[in-house]
Design a protein around this motif. Structure first.
Motif, mmCIF file in Angstrom:
data_model
loop_
_atom_site.group_PDB
_atom_site.id
_atom_site.type_symbol
_atom_site.label_atom_id
_atom_site.label_comp_id
_atom_site.label_asym_id
_atom_site.label_seq_id
_atom_site.Cartn_x
_atom_site.Cartn_y
_atom_site.Cartn_z
ATOM 1 N N ARG A 73 0.851 -1.186 0.000
ATOM 2 C CA ARG A 73 0.000 0.000 0.000
ATOM 3 C C ARG A 73 0.886 1.235 0.000
ATOM 4 N N CYS A 74 0.548 2.172 -0.898
ATOM 5 C CA CYS A 74 1.359 3.385 -1.054
ATOM 6 C C CYS A 74 0.602 4.582 -0.513
ATOM 7 N N ARG A 75 1.349 5.423 0.187
ATOM 8 C CA ARG A 75 0.755 6.581 0.847
ATOM 9 C C ARG A 75 1.630 7.795 0.559
ATOM 10 N N LEU A 76 0.975 8.916 0.293
ATOM 11 C CA LEU A 76 1.697 10.163 0.030
ATOM 12 C C LEU A 76 2.354 10.682 1.296
ATOM 13 N N ASN A 77 3.577 11.198 1.149
ATOM 14 C CA ASN A 77 4.220 11.953 2.223
ATOM 15 C C ASN A 77 4.733 13.254 1.620
ATOM 16 N N ALA A 78 3.911 14.290 1.704
ATOM 17 C CA ALA A 78 4.190 15.529 0.965
ATOM 18 C C ALA A 78 5.221 16.410 1.634
ATOM 19 N N GLY A 79 5.595 16.067 2.850
ATOM 20 C CA GLY A 79 6.538 16.902 3.597
ATOM 21 C C GLY A 79 7.736 17.400 2.800
ATOM 22 N N PRO A 80 8.462 16.481 2.126
ATOM 23 C CA PRO A 80 9.661 16.927 1.402
ATOM 24 C C PRO A 80 9.381 17.935 0.291
ATOM 25 N N ILE A 81 8.114 18.021 -0.153
ATOM 26 C CA ILE A 81 7.813 19.008 -1.200
ATOM 27 C C ILE A 81 7.923 20.422 -0.636
ATOM 28 N N TYR A 82 7.817 20.542 0.682
ATOM 29 C CA TYR A 82 7.819 21.862 1.301
ATOM 30 C C TYR A 82 9.054 22.675 0.917
ATOM 31 N N GLN A 83 10.222 22.039 1.013
ATOM 32 C CA GLN A 83 11.447 22.780 0.677
ATOM 33 C C GLN A 83 11.445 23.233 -0.782
ATOM 34 N N ALA A 84 10.888 22.376 -1.655
ATOM 35 C CA ALA A 84 10.774 22.761 -3.060
ATOM 36 C C ALA A 84 9.829 23.944 -3.220
ATOM 37 N N ALA A 85 8.735 23.931 -2.433
ATOM 38 C CA ALA A 85 7.773 25.035 -2.491
ATOM 39 C C ALA A 85 8.420 26.336 -2.035
ATOM 40 N N VAL A 86 9.171 26.250 -0.950
ATOM 41 C CA VAL A 86 9.872 27.438 -0.471
ATOM 42 C C VAL A 86 10.808 27.958 -1.559
ATOM 43 N N TRP A 87 11.502 27.028 -2.205
ATOM 44 C CA TRP A 87 12.470 27.439 -3.217
ATOM 45 C C TRP A 87 11.786 28.166 -4.378
#
Lengths: 120, 120
Positions: A73-87
């Motif tokens: 079962r696969c589950r999203l973990n969006a946390g790491p996208i945060y740094q990309a969003a900041v960038w």
DNA sequence: TTGACTATCAATCATTCGGTTGAATATTGA
DNA sequence: TCAATATTCAACCGAATGATTGATAGTCAA
């Protein structure tokens, strides 16, 4: 001043996002949890190819897999996208015209309303 | 519903952002215009390698080059980053804790103040 | 005109990437 | 037990990537 580890993490996140199949997988996982076979079903490529894409997402920390029995079962973990969003948001000053739209859209999310989202 | 052209543009933007040298080039160009040789100076790689990185940024629409005489002046064009920003900000609901920080930061930009930016 | 300088082009190389097919592993259920 | 199922592993392939070095083009100035 980001350390090298952060920079490499950002490399992996942006690289993961640079493939349309992987972006589609993340969009799908935004709706809930899915098995590998369920995620693979809409694509014309082989299940193995999708499995490898998922592994890239896992390596970037964007997806967590939990295997129970045969299925994974696969589950999203969006946390790491945060740094990309900041960038990328560092450059928001360059699209001032659209800026109000973006902030309104973020405001919608903040209040748990559904933004005007024409996503397929 | 994004068309295929938009998807490919997004591919190119995210792919361009996935390399630390290219991100550093964009950060530098956020401060103003520079010649290729000026951009290359801080890096340990060859001038030709930097020139190729710039060409990748140009292909993604993120940099515009204007050659006058011997020199080639490079200028940031942040517009194409907007679609990438919209894409990643779809997931902002997942980092609610940090969300106030982000909105405050965007608000700083909106009012042309300098956000707390520890960038090197 | 000659020579230095800026930048790109071209060829090469090792590595990574996205895909394939086939085999292996592990689990489930009849 | 045995067959079907779900997923991953492994080997391979062609194309793209990031770097190098050397050659070329074009411009500037002594």
């Amino acid at each position: 001043m980001p350390d090298q580890t952060d920079e490499q993490a950002l490399d992996r996140v942006f690289s993961a996002l640079s493939d349309p199949v992987r972006r589609a997988l993340l969009s799908r996982l935004d709706e809930g949890e899915f098995l590998v076979s369920e995620l693979a079903e809409p694509f014309d490529i082989s299940l193995q190819a999708v499995s490898k894409h998922i592994q890239v997402l896992v390596a970037a920390g964007l997806v967590v897999q939990e295997r129970t029995g045969r299925v994974s079962r696969c589950r999203l973990n969006a946390g790491p996208i945060y740094q990309a969003a900041v960038w990328v948001n560092r450059y928001s000053k360059y699209w001032q015209a659209q800026f109000e739209t973006l902030t309104a859209w973020l405001d919608d999310i903040e209040h748990n309303r559904t933004p005007d989202d024409g996503q397929s």
